[in-house]
Design an enzyme around this catalytic site. Structure first.
Site, short mmCIF file in Angstrom:
data_model
loop_
_atom_site.label_atom_id
_atom_site.label_comp_id
_atom_site.label_asym_id
_atom_site.label_seq_id
_atom_site.Cartn_x
_atom_site.Cartn_y
_atom_site.Cartn_z
N GLY A 195 2.72 12.70 -0.01
CA GLY A 195 3.19 12.90 1.42
C GLY A 195 4.85 12.78 1.18
N ARG B 82 0.49 18.13 -3.86
CA ARG B 82 -0.85 17.38 -4.29
C ARG B 82 -1.63 18.07 -5.37
NH1 ARG B 82 -0.72 15.10 1.30
NH2 ARG B 82 -0.13 12.88 0.87
N ASP C 252 0.60 5.47 -3.35
CA ASP C 252 -0.06 5.05 -4.44
C ASP C 252 -0.78 5.84 -5.26
OD1 ASP C 252 -1.12 2.21 -3.67
OD2 ASP C 252 -3.24 3.17 -4.02
N THR D 51 6.92 6.59 1.22
CA THR D 51 5.97 6.82 2.32
C THR D 51 6.17 6.42 3.64
OG1 THR D 51 3.53 6.40 2.94
CG2 THR D 51 4.56 4.91 1.28
N ASP E 139 4.16 5.43 5.74
CA ASP E 139 3.09 4.45 5.94
C ASP E 139 3.25 2.94 5.67
OD1 ASP E 139 1.82 6.73 6.87
OD2 ASP E 139 0.69 6.91 4.71
N ASP F 180 2.32 1.35 3.09
CA ASP F 180 0.97 0.72 2.81
C ASP F 180 1.25 0.47 1.33
OD1 ASP F 180 1.16 3.31 1.94
OD2 ASP F 180 -0.84 3.94 2.84
N ARG G 67 -1.92 6.08 7.92
CA ARG G 67 -3.44 5.85 7.26
C ARG G 67 -4.18 4.75 7.51
NH1 ARG G 67 -2.67 8.37 1.22
NH2 ARG G 67 -1.60 6.49 0.98
#
Ligand code: ADP
Length: 320
Positions: free
Chosen positions: A11, A72, A103, A126, A128, A130, A172
């Protein structure tokens, strides 16, 4: 090390361009040649690789998205597919690779570093937040600011019509964006995957706010818990409360990177190249307590991302 390559994968996130710029300029500053791999691992497999000069990364520090494009390619998990990609790098004499992504992108980078004599370093990009091994990821701060801007706007209409609003934010499975946006946006409730929250409690907050004359309530919902539509339905069915909802969606990914993200991306991009120069491989860079650090990919994957729940407690106390 004489030649390295850089790619963005997964992303996109605001600040990825600033990271690419930092990689390219640090490499050139240190007397190396640097190549851009377009469209992430897809471009690596297809040989979509071009040499970059100082000027090629001019005028991008201020731009969202990634000028190298991202893509992707699930097939990259297949060693046979990776073999062709490795050949494409070797043909150009590339000895080091910087992968900017999340990740999944790190998993691809780890596989490459285990299989070839090309050294790889990951840079966390990212919105996120995360990824383990870093307090902040590139893009998180910008997305947070975009969300705050949206919350402020929703608040204007919510208070004009005495309404309760649910705002669904990205992340996410991580609640970081929701948690910090909830605090910064002065929301009544924050619902995140990391902390169970009873809807009775959410509703009693809304009611308490109404009782003391507050004209609106804002509930920030992390996408990892459920959709805003589902929550609105539950609130209607169980509590007979009419709530509006807004799903912020992909606007959270776009826009000019914030100053914090530009600086973070510049530092991490620069550090990634320094690590390659000193012979490191199979590691991800990050920032912890405002210090640059690097962590082995294996350790990044083994660790479980967590949010700082003391902030959750702060939000509870401030939204009485
Ligand atoms: P992110 O990097 O943001 O987490 P993805 O999970 O989509 O995004 O991963 C980006 C890309 O990384 C994938 O499209 C794929 O090409 C590659 N990738 C993901 N997982 C693996 C894996 N286990 N092995 C090799 N490559 C992977």
């Amino acid at each position: 090390m004489k030649k390295i390559a850089v790619l963005t994968s997964g992303g996109d996130a605001p600040g990825m361009n600033a990271a690419v710029r930092a990689v390219v300029r640090t490499a050139i500053y240190n007397g190396m040649e640097v190549y851009g791999v377009y469209q992430g691992y897809k471009g690596m497999v297809e040989g979509n690789i071009k040499k970059l000069e100082v000027g090629d990364v001019g005028n991008i520090i201020n731009r969202g998205g990634t000028f190298l494009s991202s893509a992707r390619l699930p097939e990259f998990a297949n060693p046979e597919i990776r073999k062709g990609a490795i050949e494409n790098l070797k043909k150009l004499g590339i000895e080091g690779l910087v992968v900017i992504g999340g990740d999944g992108s790190y998993r691809g980078a780890m596989a490459l570093s285990n299989e070839m004599d090309i050294k790889t370093i990951g840079v966390p990009g990212t919105i996120d937040n995360d990824i383990c091994g870093t307090d902040f990821t590139i893009g998180f701060d910008t997305a947070l600011n975009t969300i705050i801007d949206a919350i402020d706007k929703v608040r204007d209409t919510a208070s004009s019509h005495d309404r309760t609003f649910i705002i669904e934010v990205m992340g996410r499975n991580a609640g970081d964006l929701a948690l910090m946006a909830g605090i910064a946006g002065g929301s009544e409730s924050i619902i995140i995957p990391e902390k169970e929250e009873s809807l009775d409690e959410v509703m009693s907050r809304v009611r308490r706010a109404e009782e003391r004359g507050k004209k609106h309530s804002i509930i920030i919902l992390a996408e990892g818990v459920m959709s805003a539509q589902e929550l609105a339905k539950i609130m209607k069915e169980q509590y007979n409360e009419d709530v509006k909802y807004t799903i912020l969606g992909h606007i959270q990914r776009g826009g000019a990177p914030s100053a914090m993200d530009r600086v973070l991306a510049s530092r991490l991009g620069n550090y990634a190249v320094q690590l390659l120069i000193s012979g490191n491989s199979g590691r991800a860079v990050g920032i912890q307590n405002n210090r640059l650090v690097s962590t082995k990919f294996e350790d990044v994957f083994e660790d479980t991302h967590s949010v700082d729940l003391t902030m959750y407690e702060v939000s509870k106390q401030l939204s009485i």
